[in-house]
Motif scaffolding. Sequence first.
Motif, PDB file in Angstrom:
ATOM      1  N   GLN A   1     -35.730 -25.885   3.044  1.00  0.00           N
ATOM      2  CA  GLN A   1     -34.982 -26.984   2.444  1.00  0.00           C
ATOM      3  C   GLN A   1     -33.481 -26.663   2.434  1.00  0.00           C
ATOM      4  O   GLN A   1     -33.087 -25.527   2.176  1.00  0.00           O
ATOM      5  CB  GLN A   1     -35.476 -27.222   1.017  1.00  0.00           C
ATOM      6  CG  GLN A   1     -34.933 -28.481   0.379  1.00  0.00           C
ATOM      7  CD  GLN A   1     -35.601 -28.773  -0.946  1.00  0.00           C
ATOM      8  OE1 GLN A   1     -36.411 -27.988  -1.430  1.00  0.00           O
ATOM      9  NE2 GLN A   1     -35.268 -29.911  -1.552  1.00  0.00           N
ATOM     10  N   GLY A   2     -32.690 -27.657   2.733  1.00  0.00           N
ATOM     11  CA  GLY A   2     -31.237 -27.465   2.762  1.00  0.00           C
ATOM     12  C   GLY A   2     -30.712 -26.950   4.090  1.00  0.00           C
ATOM     13  O   GLY A   2     -29.512 -26.647   4.205  1.00  0.00           O
ATOM     14  N   TRP A   3     -31.578 -26.887   5.098  1.00  0.00           N
ATOM     15  CA  TRP A   3     -31.177 -26.364   6.416  1.00  0.00           C
ATOM     16  C   TRP A   3     -30.052 -27.208   7.016  1.00  0.00           C
ATOM     17  O   TRP A   3     -30.027 -28.433   6.890  1.00  0.00           O
ATOM     18  CB  TRP A   3     -32.378 -26.379   7.353  1.00  0.00           C
ATOM     19  CG  TRP A   3     -32.038 -26.026   8.774  1.00  0.00           C
ATOM     20  CD1 TRP A   3     -32.050 -24.797   9.344  1.00  0.00           C
ATOM     21  CD2 TRP A   3     -31.626 -26.935   9.813  1.00  0.00           C
ATOM     22  NE1 TRP A   3     -31.667 -24.865  10.657  1.00  0.00           N
ATOM     23  CE2 TRP A   3     -31.404 -26.156  10.965  1.00  0.00           C
ATOM     24  CE3 TRP A   3     -31.417 -28.306   9.860  1.00  0.00           C
ATOM     25  CZ2 TRP A   3     -30.998 -26.720  12.180  1.00  0.00           C
ATOM     26  CZ3 TRP A   3     -30.991 -28.877  11.059  1.00  0.00           C
ATOM     27  CH2 TRP A   3     -30.791 -28.088  12.203  1.00  0.00           C
ATOM     28  N   THR A   4     -29.132 -26.547   7.710  1.00  0.00           N
ATOM     29  CA  THR A   4     -28.150 -27.218   8.562  1.00  0.00           C
ATOM     30  C   THR A   4     -28.011 -26.413   9.851  1.00  0.00           C
ATOM     31  O   THR A   4     -28.339 -25.219   9.887  1.00  0.00           O
ATOM     32  CB  THR A   4     -26.760 -27.321   7.893  1.00  0.00           C
ATOM     33  OG1 THR A   4     -26.317 -26.008   7.546  1.00  0.00           O
ATOM     34  CG2 THR A   4     -26.803 -28.207   6.659  1.00  0.00           C
ATOM     35  N   SER A   5     -27.533 -27.054  10.895  1.00  0.00           N
ATOM     36  CA  SER A   5     -27.379 -26.400  12.198  1.00  0.00           C
ATOM     37  C   SER A   5     -26.155 -25.492  12.185  1.00  0.00           C
ATOM     38  O   SER A   5     -25.024 -25.956  12.050  1.00  0.00           O
ATOM     39  CB  SER A   5     -27.235 -27.437  13.306  1.00  0.00           C
ATOM     40  OG  SER A   5     -26.820 -26.829  14.505  1.00  0.00           O
TER      41      SER A   5
END
Length: 310
Positions: A271-275
């Motif tokens: 959860q909260g992943w970004t590239s």
Amino acid sequence: MKEKRVLATFILAVAFLGLIFLLAHRAAASSARCLPDALGVSRTLELSAQGGWQVGLKTYPRTLALDDHEIVLTFDDGPTHTTAKVLDALAKECVKATFFLVGRNAAAMPSLVRRQIAEGHTVGHHTFSHPGATLRRLGEKAAQNEIEKGFSADDKAAYGAAGAAPRTPFFRFPGFADTPALVEWLSARNIAVFGADVWASDWQPMTPEAQLALVLARLEKEGRGILLFHDSKEQTAAMLPALLRELKQRGFKIVHVKPGAEPPAMQAAPQGWTSETDKIIADVFAKETHAGRKAHGVAPAPQAQPAPAK
């Protein structure tokens, strides 16, 4: 005249089969020389690329579902003069990896490509010329041509001929700089896109000892994942034997990926992943734009925040 052409074709076919036999014999000899406690391969995933998919948490919100302490070894940008050293280290430990080839390098060193295949490694694709501007800054048609040309050069080097589709439907974007349109185009052609979960950062100059410490620290932190190296780097070739021994001692296991019929099991990003790659690419592009505006006497635009260190 016809008989001469048939004879010439027969001689070429025999010569090619002889080369394949020689490489297979070398691979068998390498396996026989493996250390008694070699790292080896824990399991093999024979993955279908049907419909296309993308993995690697540095770029995409999912990756291969690997168990704790499982690693997929991947190498980019070869073959080059250091690739043989990398293959020697892998052979000594009976380890299999995936190599994403630059087409013009494959065309220049086809014997190394055939050695990779003969020794059981997977050969994927990484464009023809690894354009410095990245595919994101080429027009869509030019980017597609660059990818297609790479497929063709790799397969000609590996197998002597190229077909309408690459033999191995695995691709990695240079600099991980994809575009939605190119990802969609590759998916429509049933080609899987590999990113990475762990970077070795071997594009940065460092000693083999420093690189070993960096990679081990990142692996211990992440616990598993697709690991990216470059077989074009001297420091990587020099560091690899020690890394493979350390992986064995620390309980890490090697997973080999190759084409097959098995739908890949995926693990979603936390959860909260970004590239992370998008942040880095945006920062690089912003700096280039800033430098260009400054060179032409134009007031600089506000700078993006620095990307996190890789």
